[in-house]
Design a protein around this motif. Structure first.
Motif, PDB file in Angstrom:
ATOM      1  N   ARG A  94      -4.448 -20.335 -49.926  1.00 54.28           N
ATOM      2  CA  ARG A  94      -5.276 -20.261 -48.712  1.00 54.28           C
ATOM      3  C   ARG A  94      -6.510 -19.392 -48.963  1.00 54.28           C
ATOM      4  NH1 ARG A  94      -0.336 -19.661 -46.101  1.00 54.28           N
ATOM      5  NH2 ARG A  94      -0.673 -17.419 -45.889  1.00 54.28           N
ATOM      6  N   GLU A  95      -6.325 -18.267 -49.650  1.00 49.94           N
ATOM      7  CA  GLU A  95      -7.453 -17.386 -49.962  1.00 49.94           C
ATOM      8  C   GLU A  95      -8.474 -18.106 -50.834  1.00 49.94           C
ATOM      9  OE1 GLU A  95      -5.971 -13.868 -51.841  1.00 49.94           O
ATOM     10  OE2 GLU A  95      -5.045 -13.117 -50.012  1.00 49.94           O
ATOM     11  N   THR A 139      -0.274 -17.951 -49.917  1.00 53.09           N
ATOM     12  CA  THR A 139      -1.353 -17.041 -49.528  1.00 53.09           C
ATOM     13  C   THR A 139      -2.515 -17.116 -50.509  1.00 53.09           C
ATOM     14  OG1 THR A 139       0.240 -15.535 -48.513  1.00 53.09           O
ATOM     15  CG2 THR A 139      -1.916 -14.623 -49.053  1.00 53.09           C
ATOM     16  N   ALA A 179      -9.050 -21.373 -51.008  1.00 49.95           N
ATOM     17  CA  ALA A 179      -9.760 -22.372 -50.194  1.00 49.95           C
ATOM     18  C   ALA A 179     -10.763 -21.688 -49.257  1.00 49.95           C
ATOM     19  CB  ALA A 179      -8.763 -23.190 -49.388  1.00 49.95           C
ATOM     20  N   ARG A 180     -10.385 -20.577 -48.665  1.00 48.45           N
ATOM     21  CA  ARG A 180     -11.285 -19.853 -47.766  1.00 48.45           C
ATOM     22  C   ARG A 180     -12.496 -19.326 -48.519  1.00 48.45           C
ATOM     23  NH1 ARG A 180     -12.814 -15.201 -47.331  1.00 48.45           N
ATOM     24  NH2 ARG A 180     -11.210 -14.344 -48.701  1.00 48.45           N
ATOM     25  N   ALA A 181     -12.278 -18.769 -49.696  1.00 49.78           N
ATOM     26  CA  ALA A 181     -13.379 -18.238 -50.488  1.00 49.78           C
ATOM     27  C   ALA A 181     -14.328 -19.362 -50.909  1.00 49.78           C
ATOM     28  CB  ALA A 181     -12.846 -17.505 -51.720  1.00 49.78           C
ATOM     29  N   LYS A 182     -13.767 -20.510 -51.264  1.00 49.76           N
ATOM     30  CA  LYS A 182     -14.604 -21.652 -51.662  1.00 49.76           C
ATOM     31  C   LYS A 182     -15.464 -22.115 -50.500  1.00 49.76           C
ATOM     32  CE  LYS A 182     -15.078 -25.664 -54.319  1.00 49.76           C
ATOM     33  NZ  LYS A 182     -16.530 -25.639 -54.289  1.00 49.76           N
ATOM     34  N   SER A 183     -14.880 -22.253 -49.316  1.00 53.04           N
ATOM     35  CA  SER A 183     -15.665 -22.719 -48.172  1.00 53.04           C
ATOM     36  C   SER A 183     -16.723 -21.685 -47.774  1.00 53.04           C
ATOM     37  CB  SER A 183     -14.760 -23.061 -46.994  1.00 53.04           C
ATOM     38  OG  SER A 183     -14.119 -21.911 -46.509  1.00 53.04           O
ATOM     39  N   ALA A 184     -16.397 -20.406 -47.865  1.00 55.66           N
ATOM     40  CA  ALA A 184     -17.375 -19.364 -47.550  1.00 55.66           C
ATOM     41  C   ALA A 184     -18.522 -19.372 -48.548  1.00 55.66           C
ATOM     42  CB  ALA A 184     -16.703 -17.992 -47.532  1.00 55.66           C
TER      43      ALA A 184
END
Length: 186
Positions: free
Chosen positions: A49-50, A46, A52-57
């Motif tokens: 994933r968080e 988790t 990676a999501r924060a980096k892409s955002a």
């Protein structure tokens, strides 16, 4: 269903009778270890994933700001550059903390899988330090909830639930825990 017994006592007796622990006997150590490893492994997944999501955002946000900078006049472009700089700085601080937490959890999983007690003790110390820092930031919010309930002379459901959970974790049946924790939080 017994009309002469309170419903909570009947529910506790039912939970004790039908729980996976068969009579309140503690789970085997191997099953507990597997469950613990599974929990921390899922937490690591988790966190990754968080991250990676924060980096892409963040990358998408930077692209939008860069596009606005190209279209803006000099004064507006400078303001947007400052906003971008502050955003980058906050993102890096947040990601550093997040990455440290991910590495700490990965260390916990590795220590649990290998059975390395020294590494586990080190990871436990790091987790406790992290928890203390978090409690300092939140201002011990739960303490204030409990204090507020005490000042208002009201029941604190969190306190009672905490007592029951702690009691049942020691292997006592729910029925016994309910009677022991009846006054918790009052």
């Amino acid at each position: 269903h017994d009309l002469k017994k309170p419903l909570f006592e009947q529910a506790a007796a039912y939970m004790d009778e039908h729980s996976a622990k068969k009579g309140g006997v503690a789970e085997s150590k191997a099953a507990k270890l597997a469950k613990t490893i599974e929990y921390f492994s899922s937490r690591v997944d988790t966190l990754m994933r968080e991250e990676a999501r924060a980096k892409s955002a963040h990358d998408a946000s930077v692209e939008r700001i860069d596009a606005l900078i190209k279209k803006a006049d000099k004064q507006e472009a400078h303001r947007l550059e400052m906003m971008k700089h502050n955003s980058d700085r906050e993102f890096k601080k947040h990601m550093l903390k997040h990455h440290e937490q991910t590495q700490m959890m990965q260390g916990v999983v590795a220590a649990l899988k290998s059975g390395d007690m020294q590494a586990l003790a080190k990871a436990q110390g790091a987790l406790q330090t992290s928890l203390k820092r978090m409690q300092q930031r939140t201002g011990n919010f739960l303490h204030f909830i409990q204090l507020g309930h005490r000042l208002q002379r009201r029941d604190c459901p969190y306190c009672a639930a905490q007592c029951i959970d702690k009691c049942h974790a020691t292997g006592s049946p729910y029925a016994q825990c309910l009677s022991e924790c009846a006054d918790a939080g009052k």
